[in-house]
Design an enzyme around this catalytic site. Sequence first.
Site, PDB file in Angstrom:
ATOM      1  N   ASP A 166      36.213  54.678  43.445  1.00  0.00           N
ATOM      2  CA  ASP A 166      37.225  54.342  42.358  1.00  0.00           C
ATOM      3  C   ASP A 166      36.567  54.174  40.955  1.00  0.00           C
ATOM      4  O   ASP A 166      36.625  53.285  40.298  1.00  0.00           O
ATOM      5  CB  ASP A 166      37.502  53.000  42.634  1.00  0.00           C
ATOM      6  CG  ASP A 166      38.803  52.667  41.813  1.00  0.00           C
ATOM      7  OD1 ASP A 166      39.498  53.357  41.215  1.00  0.00           O
ATOM      8  OD2 ASP A 166      38.922  51.202  41.600  1.00  0.00           O
ATOM      9  N   ASN A 400      27.299  50.038  47.610  1.00  0.00           N
ATOM     10  CA  ASN A 400      28.292  49.458  47.363  1.00  0.00           C
ATOM     11  C   ASN A 400      29.424  49.451  48.342  1.00  0.00           C
ATOM     12  O   ASN A 400      29.907  50.713  48.920  1.00  0.00           O
ATOM     13  CB  ASN A 400      28.722  49.520  46.081  1.00  0.00           C
ATOM     14  CG  ASN A 400      30.405  48.835  45.582  1.00  0.00           C
ATOM     15  OD1 ASN A 400      30.204  47.633  45.555  1.00  0.00           O
ATOM     16  ND2 ASN A 400      31.300  49.447  46.032  1.00  0.00           N
ATOM     17  N   GLU A 401      30.039  48.545  49.120  1.00  0.00           N
ATOM     18  CA  GLU A 401      31.105  48.196  49.965  1.00  0.00           C
ATOM     19  C   GLU A 401      30.893  49.495  51.106  1.00  0.00           C
ATOM     20  O   GLU A 401      31.987  50.161  51.094  1.00  0.00           O
ATOM     21  CB  GLU A 401      32.239  48.466  49.231  1.00  0.00           C
ATOM     22  CG  GLU A 401      32.604  47.388  48.124  1.00  0.00           C
ATOM     23  CD  GLU A 401      34.115  47.318  47.750  1.00  0.00           C
ATOM     24  OE1 GLU A 401      34.748  48.332  48.028  1.00  0.00           O
ATOM     25  OE2 GLU A 401      34.321  46.258  47.369  1.00  0.00           O
ATOM     26  N   ASN A 456      32.391  41.310  47.286  1.00  0.00           N
ATOM     27  CA  ASN A 456      33.442  41.584  46.509  1.00  0.00           C
ATOM     28  C   ASN A 456      34.830  41.257  47.158  1.00  0.00           C
ATOM     29  O   ASN A 456      35.130  41.799  48.376  1.00  0.00           O
ATOM     30  CB  ASN A 456      33.515  43.386  46.427  1.00  0.00           C
ATOM     31  CG  ASN A 456      32.344  43.808  45.627  1.00  0.00           C
ATOM     32  OD1 ASN A 456      31.419  43.036  45.314  1.00  0.00           O
ATOM     33  ND2 ASN A 456      32.057  45.272  45.784  1.00  0.00           N
ATOM     34  N   TYR A 458      39.080  40.551  46.965  1.00  0.00           N
ATOM     35  CA  TYR A 458      40.234  40.743  46.012  1.00  0.00           C
ATOM     36  C   TYR A 458      41.302  39.813  46.611  1.00  0.00           C
ATOM     37  O   TYR A 458      42.683  40.321  46.687  1.00  0.00           O
ATOM     38  CB  TYR A 458      40.518  42.120  45.988  1.00  0.00           C
ATOM     39  CG  TYR A 458      39.458  42.641  45.039  1.00  0.00           C
ATOM     40  CD1 TYR A 458      39.755  42.824  43.634  1.00  0.00           C
ATOM     41  CD2 TYR A 458      38.202  43.704  45.394  1.00  0.00           C
ATOM     42  CE1 TYR A 458      38.739  43.492  42.809  1.00  0.00           C
ATOM     43  CE2 TYR A 458      37.321  43.901  44.765  1.00  0.00           C
ATOM     44  CZ  TYR A 458      37.703  43.809  43.391  1.00  0.00           C
ATOM     45  OH  TYR A 458      36.690  44.482  42.295  1.00  0.00           O
ATOM     46  N   TYR A 462      44.522  42.717  46.193  1.00  0.00           N
ATOM     47  CA  TYR A 462      45.011  43.854  47.433  1.00  0.00           C
ATOM     48  C   TYR A 462      45.708  43.255  48.677  1.00  0.00           C
ATOM     49  O   TYR A 462      46.432  43.904  49.378  1.00  0.00           O
ATOM     50  CB  TYR A 462      43.856  44.779  47.629  1.00  0.00           C
ATOM     51  CG  TYR A 462      43.271  45.529  46.409  1.00  0.00           C
ATOM     52  CD1 TYR A 462      44.244  46.432  45.967  1.00  0.00           C
ATOM     53  CD2 TYR A 462      41.937  45.324  46.001  1.00  0.00           C
ATOM     54  CE1 TYR A 462      43.687  47.143  45.002  1.00  0.00           C
ATOM     55  CE2 TYR A 462      41.614  46.046  44.871  1.00  0.00           C
ATOM     56  CZ  TYR A 462      42.616  47.144  44.311  1.00  0.00           C
ATOM     57  OH  TYR A 462      42.075  47.734  43.515  1.00  0.00           O
ATOM     58  N   GLU A 493      32.015  41.035  42.860  1.00  0.00           N
ATOM     59  CA  GLU A 493      33.379  41.630  42.308  1.00  0.00           C
ATOM     60  C   GLU A 493      34.377  40.725  42.654  1.00  0.00           C
ATOM     61  O   GLU A 493      34.634  40.285  43.902  1.00  0.00           O
ATOM     62  CB  GLU A 493      33.480  43.026  42.574  1.00  0.00           C
ATOM     63  CG  GLU A 493      32.758  44.138  42.457  1.00  0.00           C
ATOM     64  CD  GLU A 493      33.433  45.494  42.949  1.00  0.00           C
ATOM     65  OE1 GLU A 493      34.715  45.706  43.195  1.00  0.00           O
ATOM     66  OE2 GLU A 493      32.667  46.316  42.896  1.00  0.00           O
ATOM     67  N   TRP A 538      34.916  41.461  38.101  1.00  0.00           N
ATOM     68  CA  TRP A 538      35.182  42.885  38.043  1.00  0.00           C
ATOM     69  C   TRP A 538      36.364  43.006  37.039  1.00  0.00           C
ATOM     70  O   TRP A 538      37.454  42.786  37.178  1.00  0.00           O
ATOM     71  CB  TRP A 538      35.564  43.449  39.414  1.00  0.00           C
ATOM     72  CG  TRP A 538      35.565  45.003  39.399  1.00  0.00           C
ATOM     73  CD1 TRP A 538      36.689  45.777  39.561  1.00  0.00           C
ATOM     74  CD2 TRP A 538      34.535  45.894  39.502  1.00  0.00           C
ATOM     75  NE1 TRP A 538      36.348  47.033  39.584  1.00  0.00           N
ATOM     76  CE2 TRP A 538      35.003  47.150  39.621  1.00  0.00           C
ATOM     77  CE3 TRP A 538      33.226  45.706  39.304  1.00  0.00           C
ATOM     78  CZ2 TRP A 538      34.273  48.392  39.514  1.00  0.00           C
ATOM     79  CZ3 TRP A 538      32.234  46.756  39.549  1.00  0.00           C
ATOM     80  CH2 TRP A 538      32.740  47.983  39.604  1.00  0.00           C
ATOM     81  N   LYS A 557      41.163  46.500  35.526  1.00  0.00           N
ATOM     82  CA  LYS A 557      40.380  45.048  35.641  1.00  0.00           C
ATOM     83  C   LYS A 557      39.387  44.402  34.681  1.00  0.00           C
ATOM     84  O   LYS A 557      38.792  43.559  34.996  1.00  0.00           O
ATOM     85  CB  LYS A 557      39.873  45.018  37.147  1.00  0.00           C
ATOM     86  CG  LYS A 557      40.866  45.381  38.148  1.00  0.00           C
ATOM     87  CD  LYS A 557      40.286  44.966  39.571  1.00  0.00           C
ATOM     88  CE  LYS A 557      41.507  45.203  40.627  1.00  0.00           C
ATOM     89  NZ  LYS A 557      41.549  46.583  40.781  1.00  0.00           N
TER      90      LYS A 557
HETATM   91  C1  BDP Z   1      36.171  47.547  44.736  1.00  0.00           C
HETATM   92  C2  BDP Z   1      35.084  48.567  44.233  1.00  0.00           C
HETATM   93  C3  BDP Z   1      35.402  49.112  42.799  1.00  0.00           C
HETATM   94  C4  BDP Z   1      36.671  49.016  42.634  1.00  0.00           C
HETATM   95  C5  BDP Z   1      37.384  47.715  42.796  1.00  0.00           C
HETATM   96  C6  BDP Z   1      38.836  47.769  42.437  1.00  0.00           C
HETATM   97  O1  BDP Z   1      33.833  48.030  44.515  1.00  0.00           O
HETATM   98  O2  BDP Z   1      34.544  50.240  42.563  1.00  0.00           O
HETATM   99  O3  BDP Z   1      36.870  49.488  41.246  1.00  0.00           O
HETATM  100  O4  BDP Z   1      37.286  47.549  44.146  1.00  0.00           O
HETATM  101  O5  BDP Z   1      39.658  48.359  43.329  1.00  0.00           O
HETATM  102  O6  BDP Z   1      36.566  47.977  46.010  1.00  0.00           O
HETATM  103  O7  BDP Z   1      39.159  47.663  41.297  1.00  0.00           O
END
Ligand code: BDP
Length: 591
Positions: A166, A400-401, A456, A458, A462, A493, A538, A557
């Site tokens: 992303d 990462n991830e 990370n 969300y 999400y 994040e 993030w 973000k």
């Molecule tokens: C995470 C990723 C990051 C994305 C972020 C997002 O590590 O690179 O930009 O989510 O969705 O999954 O903003």
Amino acid sequence: MYPASNKFRSALSLQGIWDFRFEDDDQWTCAYVPASYNNQVIDPRSRYYTGSVHYRTRFTIPEAWKGQFIILRFGSVTHDAQVFIDHELVYSHKGGFLPFEINLTGKVEHGKTYLLEVKASNRVDHCSLPVGNEEGPAFFGSDNPGIPSVEEAKKELARSNQPNFDFFNYSGITRSVWLCSMAQDHIEDITIVPALEGSIAIIDVSVRTSGHERPMIEILDEDGRIVSLRSGFKETLAIKNPKLWNPWPDKPYLYTAHITLSSDEYDIQFGIRTVKVEGKRFLVNGKPFYFKGVGKHEDSAIRGRGQDQCLNVMDAGLLHWLNANSFRTSHYPYAEEMYSLCDRQGIVIIDETPAVGLNFQGKKNPYEAPGLKAYHIEVLEQMIQRDKNHPSVVMWSLGNEPDTEHFPESARAYWQELYERAHAADPQNRPVTMVCCQNDYTRDLTTRTMDVVCLNRYYGWYNLSGRLDLAKRALDQELDWWQAIGKPLMLTEYGADALPGLHSVEPEMFSEEFQAKYLETMNAALDKRDFVIGEQAWNFADFDAQQGPMRPGGNHKGLFTQDRKPKMAAHLERRRWALISNWTDKAGITQ
Ligand code: BDP
């Protein structure tokens, strides 16, 4: 080693406006180096071009360099480079975020002018880092699988670049190009490992040279006074009552190791500081450290991912303004100049490889990509070699991830080997981590094996979108689970998109109010936990991403807009971080 100019060495920058063309064109146009070409070159193809572009310039080898050792050095070319001198291929390099050097000694004549051409490809695939998705869809394509007409049209996607990450796939000669000369007998590498024994600093210095002469090692303080000296290739030097490198707002004191031969000299700045994970704590100079900060990107409106020292100075200043103390080089090693700046500015770095996108949501095992692991190890070791002496770097992030959920055993085997390689490669033996994707954490066998658990998350964005009450409950429940694992943990994040200037009375998604409320809510969950050693929101600033239905003009973000104007969330974090000391010991055993 980074290029230097002194009484024995010269470094000529080749920055400037080079000739530029897309692979199939016969006409050349112009592009500035170092910078990504995608925004600066006004052409309908620039933004989403897939394949190779050509750059061209001329350089002259000075007469004065007769008998010298000469190299051509690229800070980075994204992603793959072929370098031609007078139409002859002299070097090929894979990977877009680390430097490479071409030895020209004996291959060029002094006083002569040469044509330098670089063919740069921006293709990514299952075996590159970052990872591309050969099948498509792009990271954020709404591809509704199964619709016949869409499936038919998608076949075309497979031929183009499909980043599985992303951020915008910025391409070109993104960092400095140098022509360097030095004596044939020169210093090739310096390694500095500081340790503390009570009030004495013990500093191991190793010097590799191309000849046999014993180097002289002098350590100077910030006033230029020699505080310790020895001669030899591998020496231990001591400093009584040293001044330590401490993260801002404490003083990040820097010493200089001045290394000399009769035909060469090199100065390298270093700090006396230690890092170590002990129980639930992350210790810097023996004291529990709390990470306050952000994940960043190298990203700006015109240069794209191009090296920009002015922007770096501003970003470091804004990190201080935020009362932050750290960032992660998400999702690739940054330009070397940023690390030197952070050494001076006392900003702590988690240094990450470009291993992002090793995740196909269970549709494929990413760890089976041919040659990927060997290449990943190579990139990891090169990153550690490049950055090993920076006091600002306190932890390595292997990637990462990645997928740790659908192929848990393959993941564990893959990352375990990288983890061990990182420890073996780092002379300072810093902690090592891998940044965990939001997933079914109960299936993940890998994250818990790292020195620090980095997550990370969300919740509320999400998933459980907009429901911060439920998001907090879910994060709390997950943190309970990690608590039992018994390792130090940080959120690397968490965040929400906020379109700058979009406001709502009640916090609704995409408003600045929601972003601020989101961070405040998650922060409250972190505050209660004694094993949480940090928080990195993030993202530092809005950044450019692949186009898609969730990316209006990029990823929003950021605490700042892309041109570095603070959003409400920046003010919130600034107030919060003013109240959290670097030396917050949540476990409360020492103070
Ligand atoms: C995470 C990723 C990051 C994305 C972020 C997002 O590590 O690179 O930009 O989510 O969705 O999954 O903003």
